[in-house]
Scaffold this motif. Structure first.
Motif, short mmCIF file in Angstrom:
data_model
loop_
_atom_site.label_atom_id
_atom_site.label_comp_id
_atom_site.label_asym_id
_atom_site.label_seq_id
_atom_site.Cartn_x
_atom_site.Cartn_y
_atom_site.Cartn_z
N GLY A 128 0.78 -1.23 0.00
CA GLY A 128 0.00 0.00 0.00
C GLY A 128 0.81 1.27 0.00
O GLY A 128 0.27 2.36 0.25
N ASP A 362 -0.99 -1.96 -10.43
CA ASP A 362 -1.79 -1.98 -9.21
C ASP A 362 -1.21 -1.01 -8.18
O ASP A 362 -0.07 -1.16 -7.74
N GLY A 363 -2.00 0.00 -7.81
CA GLY A 363 -1.63 0.88 -6.71
C GLY A 363 -0.58 1.93 -7.03
O GLY A 363 0.05 2.46 -6.11
N THR A 392 -5.67 -1.24 -11.73
CA THR A 392 -6.48 -1.22 -10.52
C THR A 392 -5.80 -0.38 -9.44
O THR A 392 -4.57 -0.37 -9.32
N ASN A 393 -6.60 0.32 -8.66
CA ASN A 393 -6.13 1.04 -7.49
C ASN A 393 -5.07 2.10 -7.80
O ASN A 393 -4.28 2.47 -6.94
N SER A 416 -11.38 0.65 -9.80
CA SER A 416 -11.03 1.29 -8.52
C SER A 416 -9.83 2.22 -8.64
O SER A 416 -8.93 2.23 -7.79
N ASN A 417 -9.83 3.06 -9.68
CA ASN A 417 -8.79 4.07 -9.87
C ASN A 417 -9.37 5.46 -9.67
O ASN A 417 -10.58 5.66 -9.70
N ARG A 754 -13.92 0.36 -2.42
CA ARG A 754 -12.67 0.58 -3.15
C ARG A 754 -11.56 -0.22 -2.48
O ARG A 754 -11.38 -0.18 -1.27
N SER A 755 -10.83 -0.96 -3.29
CA SER A 755 -9.75 -1.78 -2.75
C SER A 755 -8.68 -0.89 -2.15
O SER A 755 -8.40 0.20 -2.65
N LYS A 757 -5.08 0.50 -1.42
CA LYS A 757 -3.88 0.54 -2.24
C LYS A 757 -2.72 -0.10 -1.50
O LYS A 757 -2.63 0.00 -0.29
#
Length: 757
Positions: A128, A362-363, A392-393, A416-417, A754-755, A757
């Protein structure tokens, strides 16, 4: 007639069944990348992990103890594995530690950098952490100095003169700078690669008049003529009146002029000519070698602004770049020694994929490209769509172009961005395979998109989708000058989105828009919450849900639309459209619009020709008379090569087999005379009310069903449910008046979990 309606309802049943399986959940098909037991990715479970750290020294091996120092090193390490033993089961995850990774050239990912099905390659933030891919140059406060007197003498504002600073961009490390490139719809100039300055995360503005946030000027075309340019070609010229006193201050400047000169959906940018300012008469001549004139010309009284003018550098946050000496002049919003000031350096994109498949991001956060954050597309060496791209994220911000561009892709997920502070558009995903109706299985869901199209205000939606079989759901979009969701799709679902405060600059637009092709049939648009779409300028108005230009075969139900400047739902000439169970609040005089474009101003485009002009071009390579089309898309079987201009129900241009039922209206600014169906008798009423819903023009009352709609004079029972402030309460009067009114799942509308990060 009965066969057509029966087939149409079969299509609706198929879509409703699909909605039970996949709709209103925000879940895409294809499963999750994580294992339920541990929360780790398959790659982590198997130890297939590489590490990247901004603090690492070059020459690492990608282990936790000796991480790579850049993403490029990780990419090259994966290439080595693929060339050796090949990708391991579960793929490879590149875990990137927190920090800012400044790049001076784009990260290129080629076909050799692809994963495989079941062996995804993932670039992911570690635990994260905030991982920033940054294409900008930080401008240190100590490099700024007071502006020179010669430049300050050009300013009109004494306050700005006293606070104006300058910085040598060459000394600061900025290079390869330019202004604009010709690109876009209708001869418009998109602000592609324009210089961009950010202060504490906010876009600063090139000096302009009127200032940003103030009402645009209204152009007055004084005269039109042609003149011979010294370089040997002829240009058309138009003159705009400008305030007295400014002509002298602007004389000699390379003035750029941006406006809605002809159409309210077409932003055009032109320049002043080499002799462009008439000081004596306070006139500005519009045209230049950059773009002689907008393709659609100039009309009187249209909104515009001018920029790139030193004289009007007069408010905090404005700047001017002098290309002759690479000097930047800036009126800061605060103390530059205490601010984070960044100049975008990367020209086109931060990450670019060519023929890339099965790769995930991702993230990660993407900043400071004059173009895009991520782009993916085909090289042209093959026509096979790329697969399995997942974003994503992630966060996309402080970018000049469209933030995320994925062309010719299938089985892709954008989930989820967050996208904001963008010069142009937010998300663009395409796969234009209409002929065989094969679904792309592209999912765009749970994204937050806001404050986009800050430089190029039209034809740059928050979300753009083109192709078959898209899912666009549970997104929230707000604060933009034009369209929220532009889905030029067929067989797609657009559901549970929240769209508000859009189209505040341009009319002839919609918060959700589709149109212009007979092939884009079979869509379901439901459970969206749209409000505050209120643009109105010289009679130009923005709509809530806009099905334009003879778009056929749309199913629209369960949407809540409030406070639009134009029509709540507009159906512009398409066949077999079903509009039921929608709630419209605080509407102008036309909550639902039906018009007859196909037999009026667009009639010529419906005539068959072997060369397939007009709307035939969208279906000429389809077997639109075959059994599959007949069963699933009955509206296309009515598009035939024989019947036209007959004005009957099966005319290709006739708006036939429509259904407008059980729609609710509360609050109308202007009521028209109530007319019963029996009183109509003829086509072409400019405005009418049938069974309680105000309609404008069209043939829906002749060839379709319009009934059981109602206008409420008093509140039928609204309350806040979930993220919707104007939801029908469970005990609403509507459910008593309409026994078959389908409850709207308000609690599912908007972004779902929302996932992290």
């Amino acid at each position: 007639m009965k066969r057509i309606i029966s087939a149409m309802m079969s299509v609706l049943f198929v879509f409703c069944a699909f909605s039970i399986l996949s709709g209103c959940t925000g879940e895409s098909e294809g499963g999750d990348d994580t294992t339920a037991s541990s929360g780790k990715t398959p790659a982590e479970e198997k130890g297939n992990v590489m590490y990247v750290s901004a603090d690492a020294e070059e020459g690492g091996d990608g282990s936790a103890e000796k991480p790579f120092s850049t993403i490029i090193e990780a990419r090259d390490g994966i290439r080595g594995i693929k060339q050796g033993e090949g990708l391991p089961d579960g793929g490879i995850t590149v875990l990137i530690s927190g920090g800012t990774y400044r790049i001076t050239e784009p990260i290129e990912l080629l076909a050799e950098d692809s994963g495989e099905k079941g062996k995804q390659i993932t670039y992911k933030a570690l635990d994260g952490a905030e991982v920033v891919i940054d294409g900008g140059v930080q401008l240190k406060g100590e490099l700024f100095e007071p502006a020179n007197e010669e430049f300050k003498s050009r300013l009109l504002s004494d306050e700005a003169k006293s606070k104006l600073l300058q910085i040598d961009l060459s000394a600061a490390g900025c290079y390869d700078l330019d202004y604009v490139e010709s690109y876009g719809w209708g001869g418009a100039i998109i602000y592609k690669n324009i210089q961009e300055l950010y202060a504490d995360g906010k876009r600063q503005r090139i000096a302009q008049w009127p200032n940003f946030g103030e009402p645009y000027a209204s152009s007055v075309v004084v005269k039109r003529d042609t003149y011979d340019h010294p370089d040997g070609y002829t240009l058309r010229a138009n003159y705009l009146e400008i305030p007295e006193g400014r002509a002298a201050a602007w004389e000699g400047d390379n003035i750029l002029i941006c406006g809605l000169f002809a159409n309210d959906w077409e932003t055009a940018l032109t320049g002043s000519t080499w002799n462009g300012v008439d000081v004596e008469n306070n006139l500005l001549m519009t045209c230049s070698s950059l773009n002689p004139t907008p393709d659609y010309g100039f009309n009187e009284g249209r909104p515009y602004y001018v920029f790139n003018i030193p004289a009007d550098l007069d408010v905090p946050g404005e700047y001017f770049w002098d290309s002759s000496n690479n000097m930047l002049y800036y009126y800061p919003t605060g103390d530059v020694n205490e601010m984070e000031i960044t100049f975008s350096q990367i020209k086109e994109y931060l990450i670019h994929g060519t023929d890339l498949s099965y790769v995930s991001f991702d993230g990660l956060t993407f900043k400071h490209s004059r173009g895009s954050g991520i782009t993916c597309g085909l090289s042209g060496e093959n026509n096979v769509p790329t697969k399995g791209i997942e974003v994503t994220n992630c966060t996309f911000t402080e970018l000049g172009g469209c933030a995320l561009v994925l062309h010719d892709v299938v089985d892709t997920k954008v989930d989820s961005n967050e996208f904001y502070e963008l010069g142009c558009a937010g998300i663009e995903v395409t796969n234009q395979n209409f002929a065989d109706r094969h679904p792309s299985n592209n999912y765009i869901q749970n994204n937050l998109v806001h404050d986009w199209a800050q430089y190029y205000p039209t034809e740059n939606p928050g979300i753009t989708a083109r192709g078959m079989g898209f899912y666009i759901g549970h997104n929230e979009l707000y604060n933009a000058p034009h369209t929220g969701i532009l889905f030029m799709c067929g067989d797609s679902i657009v559901e549970c989105n929240i769209i508000h405060d859009t189209s505040w600059m341009s009319g002839d637009a919609g918060a959700i828009y589709n149109g212009g092709s007979w092939a884009r049939t079979g869509n379901v648009i439901r459970y969206n919450y749209i409000y505050n779409v209120r643009f109105e300028y010289n009679g130009l108005k923005a709509n809530g849900l806009y099905l334009d230009d003879q778009l056929p075969g749309q199913v629209v139900y369960g949407n809540t639309i409030k406070n639009t400047g134009g029509t709540g739902i507009s159906v512009s000439g398409g066949k077999n459209c079903i509009v039921t169970g929608n709630v419209l609040i605080d509407m102008p005089s036309v909550p639902i619009n039906i018009n007859d474009n196909g037999i009026t101003f667009q009639a010529e485009s419906t005539k068959y020709s072997p060369e397939y002009p007009g709307y035939w071009g969208s279906v000429h390579n389809m077997d639109y008379t075959g059994e599959f089309i007949r069963d699933m898309y009955p509206e296309l079987t009515l598009i035939n090569e024989v019947v036209y201009y007959s004005g009957d129900i099966d005319d290709p241009g006739s708006q036939s087999y429509e259904k407008f039922e059980n729609n609710i209206v509360y609050g109308i600014e202007e009521r028209s005379e109530i007319i019963s169906p029996d009183e109509i008798g003829v086509k072409g009423y400019e405005k009418m009310t049938i069974d309680g819903v105000v309609l404008a023009g069209g043939q829906g009352h002749l060839f379709g069903s319009i009934r059981n709609n109602m206008i409420y004079e008093i509140d039928p029972g609204f309350e806040k449910i979930g993220k919707v402030d104007d939801a029908l309460s469970p005990d609403s009067q509507v459910y008593r008046d309409f026994y078959n009114f389908e409850p709207i799942p308000y609690e599912t509308i908007g972004i779902q979990e929302r996932s992290a990060k």
